[in-house]
Design an enzyme around this catalytic site. Structure first.
Site, PDB file in Angstrom:
ATOM      1  N   TYR A 110       4.094  43.095  69.098  1.00 13.34           N
ATOM      2  CA  TYR A 110       4.510  41.810  68.510  1.00 13.34           C
ATOM      3  C   TYR A 110       5.980  41.952  68.166  1.00 13.34           C
ATOM      4  CZ  TYR A 110       4.754  37.792  65.323  1.00 13.34           C
ATOM      5  OH  TYR A 110       5.089  36.603  64.708  1.00 13.34           O
ATOM      6  N   ASP A 213      12.062  47.771  68.457  1.00 11.20           N
ATOM      7  CA  ASP A 213      11.688  46.865  67.382  1.00 11.20           C
ATOM      8  C   ASP A 213      11.057  47.720  66.285  1.00 11.20           C
ATOM      9  OD1 ASP A 213      10.451  45.168  65.638  1.00 11.20           O
ATOM     10  OD2 ASP A 213       9.765  43.764  67.174  1.00 11.20           O
ATOM     11  N   LYS A 241      11.090  43.805  57.141  1.00 13.22           N
ATOM     12  CA  LYS A 241      10.006  44.215  56.231  1.00 13.22           C
ATOM     13  C   LYS A 241      10.436  45.247  55.187  1.00 13.22           C
ATOM     14  CE  LYS A 241       6.497  42.792  59.499  1.00 13.22           C
ATOM     15  NZ  LYS A 241       5.389  41.961  59.178  1.00 13.22           N
TER      16      LYS A 241
HETATM   17  C1  LIG Z   1       7.137  44.686  65.094  1.00 18.30           C
HETATM   18  C2  LIG Z   1       7.483  43.329  64.564  1.00 18.30           C
HETATM   19  N1  LIG Z   1       8.558  42.702  65.056  1.00 18.30           N
HETATM   20  C3  LIG Z   1       8.943  41.482  64.604  1.00 18.30           C
HETATM   21  C4  LIG Z   1       8.215  40.840  63.628  1.00 18.30           C
HETATM   22  C5  LIG Z   1       8.652  39.481  63.149  1.00 18.30           C
HETATM   23  O1  LIG Z   1       9.136  39.598  61.854  1.00 18.30           O
HETATM   24  P1  LIG Z   1       9.135  38.309  60.882  1.00 18.30           P
HETATM   25  O2  LIG Z   1       7.710  37.988  60.574  1.00 18.30           O
HETATM   26  O3  LIG Z   1       9.914  38.788  59.694  1.00 18.30           O
HETATM   27  O4  LIG Z   1       9.818  37.221  61.631  1.00 18.30           O
HETATM   28  C6  LIG Z   1       7.077  41.453  63.102  1.00 18.30           C
HETATM   29  C7  LIG Z   1       6.253  40.773  62.084  1.00 18.30           C
HETATM   30  O5  LIG Z   1       5.122  41.098  61.838  1.00 18.30           O
HETATM   31  C8  LIG Z   1       6.702  42.729  63.583  1.00 18.30           C
HETATM   32  O6  LIG Z   1       5.617  43.368  63.120  1.00 18.30           O
END
Ligand SMILES: Cc1ncc(COP(=O)(O)O)c(C=O)c1O
Length: 407
Positions: A110, A213, A241
């Site tokens: 994700y 990511d 996060k």
């Molecule tokens: C690995 C990863 N990348 C990107 C995101 C997106 O972050 P946000 O919810 O702060 O937009 C998340 C959110 O769960 C994530 O787990």
């Protein structure tokens, strides 16, 4: 409905108390409502929080310096508010830098909600179809409204599968490959030895920008991100996060040569990065305080988290073994997930084929009934925080034992 959170505990609107392993999808590495972070935010409010949008602030500059010091692969950073904004900007930057349009993403990963990465995180086996070898998986949109023209530019390959990556790089003009270094949105799927190094080599060979990511793995795995454990250098990294322990802040950073495009003198080479609230002082103050705590005493807090997380992992593993329940509890630092299958999954396809989703659902529902808040969907990663005590872990194991016995 939830009403209150403190440390490692949550309270619902009826006053029921839970030990929290969801941590709001992982930000609360230091626990909820941390007094030192609250104090830093309060101080920023006293000192001129409304300066965002006026120009660079001292909070933003301090945070940028701390981030570059903590994560050796960051030459330059941009501060944003959410992980999705950070991945969207990373992809735009990679496209500008390579003058290519296509993107490779991983199945079961994700990277945010926006169109460029918005595929289903946990599709069904029927949707995914047979295992692909040297081939891409279908793009299954996470939402209605993602244009087919966008979907065509996104190529989905399995995690831990270098051959498919190589094939995509040969067949298409790929700007970037974006992946979580550990898949932490379908539990905890670890990279096989050599996988991340293999991605690095393939990206070098084909002129593709490698984006890690680390929105979930960053700062939870180590102060230098999971990349510092793996010893692999991405071109760009996104964090979110845990970097601000629950305050809305994200980071995009990496190699100077690529990041410089945000500041290129030629308008046709310059990449726009915008956002009224980028670098917001309250969020930046929270991130500065978080990084200070994480780095204190040589990062000893990570050792404390490791101790609790390890005893949770081994305790759960022993409970499943006692009851003869096939299970593997996989962990990356504070992140853990129990898979009800006879081996640790190496990709989403493996998980969809072998994990007992039904047992997982019932296990989580019973834990919640008994005051242990593990997110109610199968294969959702759990998070231990610095606020979890031995008493929390002991209580969790006591409940888990009774729950497994009852199932
Ligand atoms: C690995 C990863 N990348 C990107 C995101 C997106 O972050 P946000 O919810 O702060 O937009 C998340 C959110 O769960 C994530 O787990």
């Amino acid at each position: 409905m939830f009403a209150r959170a403190q440390g490692s505990h949550l309270w619902d609107a009826d006053g029921r108390e839970y030990i929290d392993y969801h941590a709001a999808f992982a930000p609360h590495l230091l626990g909820h409502n941390h007094p030192e972070i609250n104090a830093a935010v309060r101080q920023a409010m006293e000192d001129g929080w409304s300066l965002m949008g006026s120009g660079t602030t001292a909070w933003e500059a301090t945070l940028a310096q701390m981030l570059c010091a903590a994560v050796p692969t960051l030459d330059l950073v941009q501060i944003l508010n959410t992980g999705s904004e950070a991945t969207a900007n990373a992809i735009r930057l990679a496209r500008a830098y390579t003058e290519r349009d296509d993107v490779v993403v991983t199945l079961g990963g994700y990277n945010g909600w926006h169109d460029e990465v918005g595929r289903a995180v946990m599709p069904s086996l029927a949707d995914v179809g047979p295992r692909r070898v040297r081939d891409e998986y279908p793009f299954i949109p996470i939402s209605a409204g993602i244009p087919v023209s966008t979907q065509r530019r996104i190529h989905v390959v399995n995690f831990n599968d270098l051959e498919s990556v190589e094939e995509m790089f040969r067949q298409h003009q790929i700007a970037c490959l974006i992946t979580e270094p550990v898949l932490q949105n379908v539990g905890v799927v670890l990279p096989r030895p050599g996988y991340l190094e293999g991605l690095r080599s393939l990206c070098d060979l084909h002129g593709v920008v490698l984006i890690f990511d680390e929105v979930k793995t960053g700062f939870r795995s180590a102060l230098g991100g999971y990349q510092s454990i793996a010893g692999v250098t991405p071109d760009l990294t996104v964090f979110g996060k845990a970097v601000a322990n629950g305050w809305p802040l994200a980071v995009l950073g990496g190699k100077r040569e690529i990041m410089n495009r945000f500041d290129a003198p030629e308008p046709n080479r310059r990449v726009l990065i915008a956002g009224t609230y980028n670098g917001h002082p309250a969020n930046a103050a929270a991130a500065i305080a978080t990084l200070k705590i994480l780095g204190r005493d040589g990062g000893s807090i990570y050792g404390n988290i490791e101790t609790q997380a390890m005893s949770l992992q081994s305790g759960l593993q022993a409970i499943f073994a006692e009851r003869g329940r096939p299970a593997v509890v996989v962990r990356n630092a504070s992140a853990f997930c129990a898979y009800f299958m006879d081996h640790a999954p190496y990709d989403l396809h493996d998980m969809l084929e072998h994990h007992d989703f039904n047992f997982d659902r019932r296990f989580r529902a019973k834990l919640i009934e008994q005051g242990i808040y593990h997110f109610p969907l199968p294969c959702k990663q759990g998070s231990v925080s610095a606020a979890h005590t031995k008493a929390d872990i002991d209580r969790t194991l006591e409940v888990a034992q009774a729950v497994v016995a009852s199932l």
